[in-house]
Design a protein around this motif. Structure first.
Motif, short mmCIF file in Angstrom:
data_model
loop_
_atom_site.label_atom_id
_atom_site.label_comp_id
_atom_site.label_asym_id
_atom_site.label_seq_id
_atom_site.Cartn_x
_atom_site.Cartn_y
_atom_site.Cartn_z
N GLU A 45 0.83 -1.21 0.00
CA GLU A 45 0.00 0.00 0.00
C GLU A 45 0.86 1.26 0.00
O GLU A 45 0.34 2.37 -0.14
N SER A 46 2.17 1.13 0.16
CA SER A 46 3.06 2.29 0.30
C SER A 46 3.24 3.02 -1.03
O SER A 46 3.78 2.45 -1.98
N VAL A 47 2.80 4.27 -1.08
CA VAL A 47 2.98 5.08 -2.28
C VAL A 47 4.47 5.37 -2.51
O VAL A 47 4.94 5.46 -3.64
N VAL A 48 5.22 5.52 -1.41
CA VAL A 48 6.66 5.77 -1.53
C VAL A 48 7.35 4.61 -2.23
O VAL A 48 8.13 4.81 -3.17
N LEU A 49 7.07 3.39 -1.79
CA LEU A 49 7.69 2.22 -2.43
C LEU A 49 7.27 2.08 -3.88
O LEU A 49 8.09 1.79 -4.76
N ILE A 50 5.99 2.29 -4.14
CA ILE A 50 5.50 2.18 -5.52
C ILE A 50 6.17 3.23 -6.41
O ILE A 50 6.62 2.94 -7.52
N GLY A 51 6.26 4.46 -5.90
CA GLY A 51 6.89 5.53 -6.68
C GLY A 51 8.37 5.27 -6.92
O GLY A 51 8.87 5.46 -8.02
N LEU A 52 9.06 4.80 -5.88
CA LEU A 52 10.49 4.54 -6.00
C LEU A 52 10.76 3.43 -7.01
O LEU A 52 11.62 3.57 -7.89
N MET A 53 10.03 2.33 -6.91
CA MET A 53 10.27 1.21 -7.81
C MET A 53 9.81 1.51 -9.23
O MET A 53 10.40 1.04 -10.20
N SER A 54 8.77 2.33 -9.37
CA SER A 54 8.32 2.75 -10.70
C SER A 54 9.35 3.68 -11.35
O SER A 54 9.50 3.70 -12.58
N ALA A 55 10.04 4.46 -10.54
CA ALA A 55 11.05 5.39 -11.05
C ALA A 55 12.40 4.72 -11.28
O ALA A 55 13.32 5.33 -11.83
N MET A 56 12.54 3.46 -10.86
CA MET A 56 13.83 2.79 -10.95
C MET A 56 14.30 2.66 -12.40
O MET A 56 15.51 2.61 -12.66
N HIS A 57 13.36 2.63 -13.34
CA HIS A 57 13.74 2.56 -14.75
C HIS A 57 14.61 3.76 -15.13
O HIS A 57 15.64 3.60 -15.81
N GLU A 58 14.21 4.96 -14.69
CA GLU A 58 15.01 6.15 -14.99
C GLU A 58 16.25 6.23 -14.12
O GLU A 58 17.32 6.61 -14.60
N ILE A 59 16.12 5.89 -12.85
CA ILE A 59 17.27 5.94 -11.95
C ILE A 59 18.38 5.02 -12.46
O ILE A 59 19.55 5.39 -12.53
N GLY A 60 18.01 3.80 -12.83
CA GLY A 60 18.99 2.85 -13.35
C GLY A 60 19.60 3.29 -14.66
O GLY A 60 20.77 3.00 -14.94
N TRP A 61 18.82 3.99 -15.47
CA TRP A 61 19.35 4.51 -16.74
C TRP A 61 20.40 5.58 -16.49
O TRP A 61 21.45 5.60 -17.13
N TYR A 62 20.15 6.48 -15.56
CA TYR A 62 21.05 7.60 -15.32
C TYR A 62 22.31 7.21 -14.54
O TYR A 62 23.42 7.61 -14.90
N LEU A 63 22.14 6.47 -13.47
CA LEU A 63 23.20 6.31 -12.46
C LEU A 63 24.50 5.73 -12.99
O LEU A 63 25.57 6.27 -12.71
N PRO A 64 24.53 4.62 -13.74
CA PRO A 64 25.82 3.98 -14.06
C PRO A 64 26.57 4.58 -15.23
O PRO A 64 27.69 4.14 -15.52
N GLN A 65 26.00 5.57 -15.93
CA GLN A 65 26.59 5.96 -17.21
C GLN A 65 28.00 6.52 -17.08
O GLN A 65 28.87 6.25 -17.92
N LEU A 66 28.24 7.30 -16.05
CA LEU A 66 29.58 7.87 -15.86
C LEU A 66 30.60 6.78 -15.56
O LEU A 66 31.78 6.89 -15.92
N LEU A 67 30.16 5.70 -14.92
CA LEU A 67 31.07 4.61 -14.56
C LEU A 67 31.60 3.89 -15.78
O LEU A 67 32.67 3.28 -15.73
N THR A 68 30.87 3.94 -16.88
CA THR A 68 31.30 3.25 -18.11
C THR A 68 31.97 4.19 -19.11
O THR A 68 32.44 3.75 -20.15
#
Length: 429
Positions: A45-68
């Motif tokens: 029922e947590s909106v925070v968890l739903i929002g975080l996991m739904s946003a993970m697509h963008e977070i995962g896209w952005y975060l590692p790019q500098l590392l490569t």
């Protein structure tokens, strides 16, 4: 443009548009805007968890790019790394299908844990692919049509995605849970593997790697080079600020489906149709924004996209009936078109070609914290007060981000052209 790439331009356009079309179809069947939030709402029922996991697509896209970035800058061909890493953003959907089917046996708690792992895996796979893929596209596509290519590819993805969204809504309505979600995730994985085969057919010639990157150096030198880019390029710095604000303006991408369900009692089928509207308007907006960007200014078009995102949140704040949400989803679709597509050609306009992997990495990794904080803050505001508080934040961020792009960020192509003209001028001028 690399001379050898010109011979393969038609072939590369066809296979990469096909890649985008099947990728978009797959992603719509397991949409981070509707299907995944609805699946998560059956587990928590947590909106925070739903929002975080739904946003993970963008977070995962952005975060590692500098590392490569350093590794990509050393490469003569980008495709081998891209097609290897992108398997990590396609295979996890098959695991999500298995998780959905296993819910009766393992329970909602463990299903939520395994879902989080699969989503993080899928999202990080996209980020590990991104720098090599963008560098490859920048090499094989001419600069004067690069924005148009990205926008047409995205339009193809969203055109197939609009049909996929309606199909997903139908499956969620007529098939019992959790089999309905399992079907959506499985079909997503199948179409994404078809997309992978088209991507693998790309023809990319070899090119000389970045000479600085080929020299063995420690991380201190690497980060000093990155700091130098940020310190010397003020237009790029403000572009990063605008991108961070854009993350907050697009809060609706994470919460619109849950907002529609909780505030107006809409069912999965109705939300599927609204998601189809979102994809349809993304299809319409993509080629227009890309074409105008190539011929006028990607900077201005990015500001317009941020305004669309803020506008969609404003509609949600004042919505008095479900009919208003169709307008909100339409604006959100146009915002999605620009916020996703325009930074790809726009980032490539900053700096020199040899530094492109570093600019790509910086432009994405540095905005990852904002991509992470936006859904958490928006979800917390929705939990503590109501959805209107989260959408009000998006409106303010949309206005501020658009203002930065319109009035503060200088045109990168003009800067590069002026610098070239100055360097070429005779000493006496």
């Amino acid at each position: 443009m690399h001379q050898a790439s010109r011979r393969h331009l038609t072939h590369n356009v066809i296979v990469n548009l096909s890649d985008g079309a099947f990728f978009g179809l797959g992603l719509s069947l397991a949409s981070y805007t509707a299907v995944i939030p609805l699946f998560l709402s059956t587990l928590t029922e947590s909106v925070v968890l739903i929002g975080l996991m739904s946003a993970m697509h963008e977070i995962g896209w952005y975060l590692p790019q500098l590392l490569t970035a350093e590794r990509v800058a050393r490469l003569r061909r980008y495709k081998p790394l891209a097609i290897l890493m992108t398997l990590n953003e396609r295979i996890p959907f098959f695991f999500l299908a298995l998780i959905a089917l296993a819910i009766p046996a393992i329970g909602a708690g463990w299903a939520l844990v395994f879902t989080f792992i699969a989503i993080v895996w899928q999202a990080m796979g996209g980020g590990l692919t991104a720098t090599a893929w963008q560098s490859m596209i920048a090499k094989i596509m001419p600069i004067h049509v690069r924005g148009t290519f990205y926008s047409v590819q995205s339009a193809a993805a969203n055109l197939t995605g609009s049909g996929g969204a309606v199909l997903a809504g139908l499956l969620l309505t007529v098939v019992a849970a959790p089999t309905n979600f399992a079907l959506c995730f499985f079909l997503c994985g199948v179409t994404m593997m078809i997309s992978w085969f088209f991507l693998a057919w790309t023809r990319e010639p070899e090119s000389e790697p970045n000479l600085v990157a080929t020299q063995k150096r420690d991380m201190g030198v690497f980060f000093a080079h990155l700091r130098r880019i940020i310190a010397q390029d003020s237009a790029f710095r403000w572009f990063l600020v605008a991108r961070m604000l854009a993350m907050f303006s697009a809060i609706g991408l994470y919460f619109y489906a849950i907002f529609a369900k909780r505030e107006f009692g809409l069912d999965e089928g109705q939300i599927g149709i609204m998601t189809g509207v979102l994809f349809a308007f993304t299809v319409l907006a993509n080629p227009i924004l890309g074409w105008l960007g190539d011929r006028w200014s990607h900077r201005v078009m990015y500001g317009v996209a941020i305004l669309f995102a803020g506008g969609s949140a404003l509609v949600a704040v004042f919505a008095t009936s479900p009919a208003w949400l169709y307008v909100g989803f339409a604006l959100l679709g146009m915002a999605k078109a620009g916020l996703w597509t325009i930074p790809l050609p726009l980032t490539a306009q900053f700096g020199h070609e040899s530094d492109r992997p570093y600019y790509i990495g910086l432009a994405n990794t540095l905005v990852a914290p904002a991509a992470l904080i936006a859904p958490i803050l928006g979800g917390a505001m929705a939990d503590a007060a109501n959805f209107n508080a989260a959408f009000a934040l998006a409106v303010v961020a949309g206005l501020a981000g658009a203002a930065v792009m319109f009035f503060v960020v200088r045109e990168p192509r003009s800067i590069v052209y002026a610098a070239t003209q100055t360097a070429a001028a005779p000493a006496g001028d």
